[in-house]
Design an enzyme around this catalytic site. Structure first.
Site, short mmCIF file in Angstrom:
data_model
loop_
_atom_site.label_atom_id
_atom_site.label_comp_id
_atom_site.label_asym_id
_atom_site.label_seq_id
_atom_site.Cartn_x
_atom_site.Cartn_y
_atom_site.Cartn_z
N GLY A 114 0.83 -1.20 0.00
CA GLY A 114 0.00 0.00 0.00
C GLY A 114 0.86 1.26 0.00
O GLY A 114 0.54 2.26 -0.65
N ASP A 155 0.55 -0.17 13.12
CA ASP A 155 0.94 -1.45 12.51
C ASP A 155 1.22 -2.53 13.55
O ASP A 155 1.48 -3.69 13.20
CB ASP A 155 2.20 -1.26 11.66
CG ASP A 155 1.91 -0.46 10.40
OD1 ASP A 155 0.75 -0.45 9.95
OD2 ASP A 155 2.85 0.16 9.87
N ARG A 201 -7.72 -2.74 -1.23
CA ARG A 201 -7.49 -1.62 -0.29
C ARG A 201 -7.92 -0.26 -0.85
O ARG A 201 -7.81 -0.02 -2.05
CB ARG A 201 -6.02 -1.62 0.14
CG ARG A 201 -5.69 -2.92 0.87
CD ARG A 201 -4.32 -2.94 1.40
NE ARG A 201 -4.16 -1.99 2.47
CZ ARG A 201 -2.99 -1.69 3.01
NH1 ARG A 201 -1.90 -2.26 2.56
NH2 ARG A 201 -2.92 -0.82 3.98
#
Ligand code: S3P
Length: 437
Positions: A94, A315, A122
Protein backbone atom coordinates in the site's frame (compact mmCIF):
# COMPACT_ATOMS: atom_id res chain seq x y z
CA UNK A 1 1.91 -21.17 0.00
CA UNK A 2 4.11 -22.28 2.89
CA UNK A 3 2.95 -23.16 6.42
CA UNK A 4 4.62 -22.35 9.71
CA UNK A 5 4.72 -24.72 12.66
CA UNK A 6 5.48 -22.85 15.87
CA UNK A 7 6.47 -25.30 18.62
CA UNK A 8 6.24 -24.19 22.26
CA UNK A 9 9.28 -22.19 23.42
CA UNK A 10 10.19 -20.79 26.82
CA UNK A 11 12.56 -17.90 26.76
CA UNK A 12 14.54 -15.66 24.43
CA UNK A 13 18.03 -14.26 24.71
CA UNK A 14 20.63 -12.21 22.93
CA UNK A 15 21.15 -8.99 21.04
CA UNK A 16 19.00 -8.87 17.95
CA UNK A 17 19.62 -6.80 14.83
CA UNK A 18 16.26 -6.11 13.22
CA UNK A 19 16.19 -5.29 9.46
CA UNK A 20 15.75 -1.75 8.14
CA UNK A 21 12.59 0.30 8.52
CA UNK A 22 10.11 -0.34 5.71
CA UNK A 23 8.63 3.17 5.60
CA UNK A 24 12.06 4.83 5.50
CA UNK A 25 13.38 2.35 2.90
CA UNK A 26 10.48 3.09 0.51
CA UNK A 27 11.00 6.82 0.90
CA UNK A 28 14.77 6.54 0.32
CA UNK A 29 14.15 5.02 -3.13
CA UNK A 30 11.45 7.53 -4.06
CA UNK A 31 13.31 10.67 -2.97
CA UNK A 32 16.68 9.31 -4.16
CA UNK A 33 15.22 8.71 -7.63
CA UNK A 34 13.71 12.17 -8.09
CA UNK A 35 16.66 14.03 -6.53
CA UNK A 36 19.65 15.38 -8.41
CA UNK A 37 22.77 13.36 -7.59
CA UNK A 38 23.74 10.07 -6.00
CA UNK A 39 22.27 8.69 -2.76
CA UNK A 40 23.90 5.70 -1.03
CA UNK A 41 21.42 3.94 1.26
CA UNK A 42 22.77 1.66 4.01
CA UNK A 43 20.51 -0.67 5.95
CA UNK A 44 17.88 -0.70 3.17
CA UNK A 45 15.18 -3.29 3.88
CA UNK A 46 15.43 -6.02 1.26
CA UNK A 47 11.82 -7.08 1.73
CA UNK A 48 9.44 -7.80 -1.12
CA UNK A 49 7.53 -4.52 -0.68
CA UNK A 50 10.56 -2.22 -0.73
CA UNK A 51 12.25 -4.21 -3.53
CA UNK A 52 9.11 -3.68 -5.62
CA UNK A 53 9.40 0.09 -5.10
CA UNK A 54 13.05 -0.16 -6.11
CA UNK A 55 12.18 -2.16 -9.26
CA UNK A 56 9.41 0.27 -10.19
CA UNK A 57 11.90 3.15 -10.29
CA UNK A 58 14.40 1.02 -12.22
CA UNK A 59 11.61 0.32 -14.70
CA UNK A 60 11.18 4.08 -15.01
CA UNK A 61 14.79 4.45 -16.10
CA UNK A 62 16.51 5.16 -12.78
CA UNK A 63 19.87 3.45 -12.31
CA UNK A 64 19.84 1.72 -8.91
CA UNK A 65 22.65 -0.64 -7.93
CA UNK A 66 23.17 -3.06 -5.04
CA UNK A 67 26.74 -2.76 -3.76
CA UNK A 68 27.62 -5.01 -0.82
CA UNK A 69 24.77 -4.26 1.57
CA UNK A 70 24.12 -0.77 0.22
CA UNK A 71 21.77 0.49 -2.44
CA UNK A 72 23.10 3.25 -4.70
CA UNK A 73 20.53 5.45 -6.42
CA UNK A 74 21.51 7.68 -9.34
CA UNK A 75 18.78 10.31 -9.09
CA UNK A 76 17.79 12.18 -12.21
CA UNK A 77 15.72 15.08 -10.92
CA UNK A 78 11.99 15.77 -10.55
CA UNK A 79 11.29 15.14 -14.24
CA UNK A 80 13.94 12.49 -14.93
CA UNK A 81 11.64 9.45 -14.83
CA UNK A 82 10.79 7.66 -18.08
CA UNK A 83 7.51 6.03 -19.06
CA UNK A 84 7.65 2.38 -17.90
CA UNK A 85 7.26 -0.18 -20.69
CA UNK A 86 4.76 -2.22 -18.65
CA UNK A 87 2.16 -1.76 -15.93
CA UNK A 88 3.84 -1.37 -12.52
CA UNK A 89 3.28 -4.30 -10.13
CA UNK A 90 3.43 -3.34 -6.44
CA UNK A 91 2.56 -6.68 -4.80
CA UNK A 92 1.23 -6.27 -1.25
CA UNK A 93 2.51 -2.74 -0.78
CA UNK A 94 0.00 0.00 0.00
CA UNK A 95 2.85 2.42 0.81
CA UNK A 96 4.35 2.00 -2.68
CA UNK A 97 1.03 2.55 -4.42
CA UNK A 98 -0.16 5.50 -2.34
CA UNK A 99 3.14 7.41 -2.25
CA UNK A 100 4.14 6.73 -5.85
CA UNK A 101 0.76 7.99 -7.09
CA UNK A 102 1.72 11.45 -5.84
CA UNK A 103 4.84 11.40 -8.01
CA UNK A 104 3.28 9.74 -11.05
CA UNK A 105 0.27 12.08 -11.21
CA UNK A 106 2.69 14.87 -12.14
CA UNK A 107 4.84 13.11 -14.75
CA UNK A 108 4.75 13.76 -18.48
CA UNK A 109 3.65 10.17 -19.14
CA UNK A 110 0.75 7.89 -18.16
CA UNK A 111 1.18 4.86 -15.90
CA UNK A 112 -0.81 1.99 -14.43
CA UNK A 113 -0.31 0.56 -10.93
CA UNK A 114 -1.63 -2.82 -9.76
CA UNK A 115 -1.07 -5.20 -6.87
CA UNK A 116 -1.82 -8.62 -5.37
CA UNK A 117 -5.11 -9.94 -3.98
CA UNK A 118 -4.72 -8.03 -0.69
CA UNK A 119 -3.68 -4.69 -2.24
CA UNK A 120 -6.48 -4.92 -4.81
CA UNK A 121 -8.99 -4.71 -1.93
CA UNK A 122 -7.49 -1.62 -0.29
CA UNK A 123 -8.96 1.89 -0.46
CA UNK A 124 -7.22 4.30 -2.82
CA UNK A 125 -9.97 6.95 -2.89
CA UNK A 126 -8.22 8.50 0.13
CA UNK A 127 -5.34 9.58 -2.13
CA UNK A 128 -7.32 10.00 -5.35
CA UNK A 129 -9.50 12.71 -3.77
CA UNK A 130 -6.69 15.12 -2.74
CA UNK A 131 -4.73 14.36 -5.93
CA UNK A 132 -7.82 15.25 -8.01
CA UNK A 133 -8.03 18.54 -6.12
CA UNK A 134 -4.43 19.11 -7.20
CA UNK A 135 -5.44 18.58 -10.83
CA UNK A 136 -4.52 14.92 -11.22
CA UNK A 137 -6.42 12.45 -13.38
CA UNK A 138 -6.66 8.96 -11.88
CA UNK A 139 -9.02 6.14 -12.79
CA UNK A 140 -9.62 3.33 -10.34
CA UNK A 141 -11.89 0.37 -9.84
CA UNK A 142 -14.45 2.04 -7.56
CA UNK A 143 -11.75 3.64 -5.44
CA UNK A 144 -9.58 0.49 -5.40
CA UNK A 145 -6.61 -0.66 -7.52
CA UNK A 146 -5.67 -0.87 -10.33
CA UNK A 147 -4.93 2.83 -10.75
CA UNK A 148 -4.61 4.34 -14.22
CA UNK A 149 -2.75 7.62 -13.83
CA UNK A 150 -2.68 10.25 -16.57
CA UNK A 151 0.50 12.28 -16.17
CA UNK A 152 -0.39 15.97 -15.91
CA UNK A 153 3.12 17.46 -16.02
CA UNK A 154 2.30 19.92 -13.24
CA UNK A 155 -0.13 20.02 -10.32
CA UNK A 156 -1.83 22.72 -8.23
CA UNK A 157 -1.14 23.50 -4.58
CA UNK A 158 -3.89 22.77 -2.02
CA UNK A 159 -4.90 23.18 1.60
CA UNK A 160 -6.10 19.83 2.81
CA UNK A 161 -7.37 18.40 6.08
CA UNK A 162 -6.81 14.66 6.27
CA UNK A 163 -10.10 12.81 6.88
CA UNK A 164 -8.20 9.99 8.65
CA UNK A 165 -4.85 9.98 10.42
CA UNK A 166 -2.69 8.62 7.61
CA UNK A 167 0.98 9.20 6.87
CA UNK A 168 0.45 7.61 3.47
CA UNK A 169 -2.10 10.25 2.40
CA UNK A 170 0.07 13.02 3.89
CA UNK A 171 3.18 11.72 2.10
CA UNK A 172 1.35 11.29 -1.20
CA UNK A 173 0.27 14.95 -1.08
CA UNK A 174 3.76 16.12 -0.02
CA UNK A 175 5.34 14.29 -2.97
CA UNK A 176 2.73 15.66 -5.39
CA UNK A 177 3.27 19.18 -4.01
CA UNK A 178 6.90 19.08 -5.23
CA UNK A 179 5.40 19.33 -8.72
CA UNK A 180 3.18 22.34 -7.97
CA UNK A 181 3.70 26.09 -7.68
CA UNK A 182 3.00 27.80 -4.38
CA UNK A 183 2.39 26.51 -0.89
CA UNK A 184 0.57 23.29 0.00
CA UNK A 185 -0.58 22.84 3.60
CA UNK A 186 -1.86 19.63 5.20
CA UNK A 187 -3.69 19.46 8.53
CA UNK A 188 -3.58 16.15 10.35
CA UNK A 189 -6.16 15.24 13.01
CA UNK A 190 -3.43 13.38 14.91
CA UNK A 191 0.29 13.40 14.25
CA UNK A 192 1.36 10.49 12.04
CA UNK A 193 4.83 9.25 11.16
CA UNK A 194 6.87 12.12 9.68
CA UNK A 195 9.57 10.19 7.81
CA UNK A 196 8.76 11.97 4.54
CA UNK A 197 9.14 15.40 6.15
CA UNK A 198 12.41 14.39 7.86
CA UNK A 199 13.86 12.91 4.67
CA UNK A 200 12.77 15.86 2.50
CA UNK A 201 14.69 18.11 4.89
CA UNK A 202 17.70 15.86 4.38
CA UNK A 203 17.35 16.30 0.64
CA UNK A 204 17.61 20.06 1.20
CA UNK A 205 13.85 20.62 0.85
CA UNK A 206 12.29 22.68 3.59
CA UNK A 207 9.07 21.38 5.15
CA UNK A 208 7.52 23.50 7.91
CA UNK A 209 5.62 21.72 10.66
CA UNK A 210 3.65 23.67 13.23
CA UNK A 211 1.66 21.49 15.60
CA UNK A 212 -0.30 19.29 13.21
CA UNK A 213 -0.05 21.60 10.19
CA UNK A 214 2.58 20.75 7.58
CA UNK A 215 3.42 23.27 4.82
CA UNK A 216 5.73 22.99 1.83
CA UNK A 217 6.52 25.23 -1.16
CA UNK A 218 6.57 23.33 -4.44
CA UNK A 219 8.62 23.72 -7.58
CA UNK A 220 12.18 23.26 -6.32
CA UNK A 221 14.61 20.41 -7.00
CA UNK A 222 15.83 17.91 -4.36
CA UNK A 223 19.55 17.56 -3.72
CA UNK A 224 20.83 14.02 -3.06
CA UNK A 225 22.41 13.90 0.43
CA UNK A 226 25.14 11.34 -0.62
CA UNK A 227 24.31 8.98 2.24
CA UNK A 228 21.29 7.78 4.22
CA UNK A 229 21.26 5.13 6.95
CA UNK A 230 18.02 3.25 7.57
CA UNK A 231 17.48 2.30 11.24
CA UNK A 232 15.84 -0.96 12.40
CA UNK A 233 12.07 -1.18 11.96
CA UNK A 234 10.09 -0.88 15.20
CA UNK A 235 7.17 -2.59 13.44
CA UNK A 236 9.34 -5.70 13.00
CA UNK A 237 10.94 -5.29 16.44
CA UNK A 238 7.38 -5.33 17.85
CA UNK A 239 7.18 -9.12 17.49
CA UNK A 240 10.36 -9.62 19.50
CA UNK A 241 9.29 -7.04 22.09
CA UNK A 242 6.00 -8.85 22.77
CA UNK A 243 7.64 -12.30 22.51
CA UNK A 244 10.16 -11.28 25.18
CA UNK A 245 7.52 -9.82 27.48
CA UNK A 246 5.25 -12.88 27.43
CA UNK A 247 8.07 -15.42 27.80
CA UNK A 248 9.89 -16.53 30.96
CA UNK A 249 13.37 -15.50 32.16
CA UNK A 250 13.97 -13.33 29.15
CA UNK A 251 16.23 -10.33 28.72
CA UNK A 252 16.90 -9.24 25.13
CA UNK A 253 18.20 -6.12 23.43
CA UNK A 254 17.11 -4.94 20.00
CA UNK A 255 19.82 -2.85 18.35
CA UNK A 256 19.50 0.54 16.55
CA UNK A 257 15.72 0.72 16.30
CA UNK A 258 13.89 3.77 14.96
CA UNK A 259 12.09 5.32 17.93
CA UNK A 260 10.53 8.28 16.13
CA UNK A 261 7.82 9.36 18.64
CA UNK A 262 5.18 8.91 15.91
CA UNK A 263 6.07 5.19 15.89
CA UNK A 264 6.53 4.29 19.56
CA UNK A 265 2.88 3.82 20.55
CA UNK A 266 3.58 0.11 21.10
CA UNK A 267 6.14 0.93 23.78
CA UNK A 268 3.80 3.40 25.51
CA UNK A 269 0.90 0.92 25.40
CA UNK A 270 2.95 -2.02 26.70
CA UNK A 271 4.48 0.12 29.44
CA UNK A 272 0.97 1.14 30.54
CA UNK A 273 0.25 -2.59 30.75
CA UNK A 274 3.25 -3.02 33.05
CA UNK A 275 5.93 -4.16 30.58
CA UNK A 276 9.60 -3.85 31.44
CA UNK A 277 10.98 -1.98 28.41
CA UNK A 278 13.88 0.46 28.42
CA UNK A 279 15.20 2.68 25.64
CA UNK A 280 18.99 2.88 25.82
CA UNK A 281 21.48 5.17 24.07
CA UNK A 282 18.93 7.40 22.32
CA UNK A 283 20.55 9.28 19.46
CA UNK A 284 19.86 10.84 16.06
CA UNK A 285 20.63 9.08 12.79
CA UNK A 286 20.07 11.15 9.64
CA UNK A 287 17.31 13.11 11.35
CA UNK A 288 15.56 10.06 12.84
CA UNK A 289 15.66 9.20 16.55
CA UNK A 290 17.08 5.74 17.25
CA UNK A 291 17.80 3.67 20.38
CA UNK A 292 18.51 0.16 21.60
CA UNK A 293 15.42 -1.41 23.16
CA UNK A 294 15.94 -3.63 26.20
CA UNK A 295 13.01 -5.91 27.05
CA UNK A 296 12.49 -8.32 29.95
CA UNK A 297 9.77 -10.86 30.81
CA UNK A 298 6.90 -9.00 32.45
CA UNK A 299 3.51 -9.54 34.03
CA UNK A 300 0.93 -7.61 32.07
CA UNK A 301 -2.37 -6.15 33.19
CA UNK A 302 -5.22 -5.19 30.88
CA UNK A 303 -5.88 -1.55 29.97
CA UNK A 304 -8.22 0.55 27.90
CA UNK A 305 -5.90 1.59 25.09
CA UNK A 306 -5.74 5.42 24.96
CA UNK A 307 -7.14 6.79 21.68
CA UNK A 308 -4.23 9.16 21.21
CA UNK A 309 -1.76 6.24 21.03
CA UNK A 310 -3.52 4.40 18.20
CA UNK A 311 -1.93 6.17 15.25
CA UNK A 312 1.62 5.74 16.59
CA UNK A 313 1.00 1.99 17.08
CA UNK A 314 -1.12 1.43 13.99
CA UNK A 315 0.94 -1.45 12.51
CA UNK A 316 1.66 -3.08 15.87
CA UNK A 317 -1.83 -4.13 16.94
CA UNK A 318 -1.44 -7.77 15.86
CA UNK A 319 1.49 -8.04 18.30
CA UNK A 320 -0.33 -5.94 20.94
CA UNK A 321 -3.37 -8.28 20.73
CA UNK A 322 -1.06 -11.20 21.57
CA UNK A 323 0.19 -9.22 24.59
CA UNK A 324 -3.41 -8.47 25.59
CA UNK A 325 -4.19 -12.19 25.42
CA UNK A 326 -1.48 -12.76 28.02
CA UNK A 327 -2.54 -9.89 30.32
CA UNK A 328 -4.67 -10.13 33.41
CA UNK A 329 -8.15 -8.76 32.70
CA UNK A 330 -9.93 -7.32 29.69
CA UNK A 331 -8.04 -5.04 27.29
CA UNK A 332 -10.30 -2.70 25.37
CA UNK A 333 -9.54 -1.11 22.00
CA UNK A 334 -11.95 1.34 20.34
CA UNK A 335 -11.59 4.01 17.62
CA UNK A 336 -9.38 1.73 15.54
CA UNK A 337 -11.47 1.26 12.39
CA UNK A 338 -8.34 1.80 10.28
CA UNK A 339 -7.23 -1.70 11.30
CA UNK A 340 -9.97 -3.03 9.04
CA UNK A 341 -8.26 -1.67 5.89
CA UNK A 342 -4.69 -2.82 6.41
CA UNK A 343 -3.08 -5.78 4.55
CA UNK A 344 -6.10 -7.67 5.91
CA UNK A 345 -8.99 -6.70 8.18
CA UNK A 346 -6.77 -7.02 11.25
CA UNK A 347 -9.62 -6.99 13.75
CA UNK A 348 -11.23 -9.97 12.03
CA UNK A 349 -7.97 -11.80 11.20
CA UNK A 350 -6.68 -11.54 14.77
CA UNK A 351 -10.06 -12.42 16.26
CA UNK A 352 -10.27 -15.58 14.12
CA UNK A 353 -6.82 -16.73 15.22
CA UNK A 354 -7.31 -15.84 18.89
CA UNK A 355 -10.59 -17.77 18.88
CA UNK A 356 -8.73 -20.84 17.53
CA UNK A 357 -6.37 -20.44 20.51
CA UNK A 358 -9.27 -20.32 22.99
CA UNK A 359 -8.99 -16.63 23.89
CA UNK A 360 -12.21 -14.83 24.82
CA UNK A 361 -12.85 -11.80 22.60
CA UNK A 362 -15.64 -9.45 21.65
CA UNK A 363 -15.36 -7.70 18.32
CA UNK A 364 -16.88 -4.26 17.77
CA UNK A 365 -17.13 -2.17 14.64
CA UNK A 366 -14.04 -0.13 15.51
CA UNK A 367 -12.12 -2.35 17.88
CA UNK A 368 -12.00 -5.44 20.06
CA UNK A 369 -12.11 -6.52 23.71
CA UNK A 370 -9.66 -9.26 24.63
CA UNK A 371 -9.77 -11.14 27.95
CA UNK A 372 -6.36 -12.50 28.88
CA UNK A 373 -6.06 -16.23 29.53
CA UNK A 374 -4.05 -19.30 28.59
CA UNK A 375 -3.63 -20.15 24.93
CA UNK A 376 -5.39 -23.52 24.55
CA UNK A 377 -4.70 -26.39 22.16
CA UNK A 378 -5.48 -24.83 18.75
CA UNK A 379 -8.79 -26.10 17.34
CA UNK A 380 -7.62 -25.48 13.76
CA UNK A 381 -4.84 -24.08 11.58
CA UNK A 382 -4.62 -20.29 11.85
CA UNK A 383 -4.98 -18.30 8.61
CA UNK A 384 -2.68 -15.36 7.82
CA UNK A 385 -5.24 -13.83 5.43
CA UNK A 386 -2.44 -12.62 3.11
CA UNK A 387 -1.07 -10.53 5.96
CA UNK A 388 2.57 -10.75 7.11
CA UNK A 389 1.88 -9.25 10.53
CA UNK A 390 -0.91 -11.73 11.31
CA UNK A 391 1.46 -14.62 10.52
CA UNK A 392 4.24 -13.22 12.75
CA UNK A 393 1.85 -12.36 15.59
CA UNK A 394 0.65 -15.95 15.89
CA UNK A 395 4.22 -17.27 15.57
CA UNK A 396 5.19 -15.45 18.80
CA UNK A 397 2.13 -16.80 20.62
CA UNK A 398 4.22 -20.02 20.77
CA UNK A 399 6.10 -18.54 23.74
CA UNK A 400 3.01 -18.87 25.86
CA UNK A 401 1.29 -21.91 24.32
CA UNK A 402 1.92 -25.51 25.40
CA UNK A 403 0.88 -26.87 21.99
CA UNK A 404 2.17 -26.42 18.45
CA UNK A 405 0.50 -23.60 16.52
CA UNK A 406 0.09 -24.04 12.76
CA UNK A 407 -0.22 -20.99 10.54
CA UNK A 408 -1.18 -21.16 6.87
CA UNK A 409 0.16 -19.10 3.99
CA UNK A 410 3.13 -17.43 5.63
CA UNK A 411 5.26 -16.53 2.58
CA UNK A 412 3.96 -12.97 3.00
CA UNK A 413 6.33 -12.56 5.99
CA UNK A 414 9.03 -11.72 3.45
CA UNK A 415 7.17 -8.54 2.42
CA UNK A 416 8.52 -6.82 5.54
CA UNK A 417 10.78 -9.20 7.50
CA UNK A 418 12.57 -11.71 5.24
CA UNK A 419 14.78 -13.21 7.98
CA UNK A 420 12.10 -13.34 10.71
CA UNK A 421 12.15 -17.15 11.10
CA UNK A 422 15.95 -17.29 11.19
CA UNK A 423 16.23 -14.49 13.81
CA UNK A 424 13.36 -15.91 15.87
CA UNK A 425 15.03 -19.33 16.00
CA UNK A 426 18.43 -17.82 16.83
CA UNK A 427 16.88 -16.04 19.80
CA UNK A 428 15.11 -19.14 21.15
CA UNK A 429 11.81 -19.67 19.29
CA UNK A 430 11.11 -22.97 17.56
CA UNK A 431 9.64 -22.11 14.18
CA UNK A 432 9.65 -24.37 11.16
CA UNK A 433 8.59 -23.40 7.68
CA UNK A 434 7.05 -26.14 5.57
CA UNK A 435 7.04 -25.42 1.85
CA UNK A 436 4.03 -26.11 -0.36
CA UNK A 437 0.30 -26.21 0.29
C1 S3P B 1 2.93 3.83 6.42
C2 S3P B 1 1.86 4.41 7.07
C3 S3P B 1 0.81 3.63 7.74
C4 S3P B 1 1.22 2.19 7.98
C5 S3P B 1 1.90 1.57 6.79
C6 S3P B 1 3.14 2.36 6.40
C7 S3P B 1 3.91 4.69 5.75
O1 S3P B 1 -0.34 3.64 6.93
O2 S3P B 1 0.10 1.43 8.35
O3 S3P B 1 2.28 0.24 7.08
O4 S3P B 1 5.01 4.22 5.40
O5 S3P B 1 3.61 5.88 5.55
P1 S3P B 1 -1.42 4.82 7.04
O6 S3P B 1 -0.67 6.06 6.90
O7 S3P B 1 -2.40 4.63 5.94
O8 S3P B 1 -2.04 4.64 8.41
Amino acid sequence: MSKLIAQPANSLSGEIKIPGDKSISHRSIMLGSIANGITKVSGFLKGEDTLLTLKAFQDMGIKIEHKNDDVIIYGSGLYGLKKPLKKIYLGNSGTSMRLMSGILAAQNFDSELFGDKSLTKRPMDRIIKPLNLMGASIKSNNGKPPLIIKGRGKLKNINYTLPVASAQIKSCILLASLYSEGQTCINEPIKTRDHTEIMLNFFGYKVNTNNNKICINGGKELVAPNQIKVPGDISSAAFFIVAAIISKNTDITLIDINVNPARTGIINILQLMGANIELINKRKLYGELIANIKVKSSNLKAIKIPKELISSAIDEFPAIFIAASCAEGETILTDAKELRVKESDRIKSMNDGLTILGIKTKVTDDGIRITGGDFKKPTDTIQSYDDHRIAMAFAIASLKCKHAIKINDIDNISTSFPNFIELANLSGMKLKKIAGN
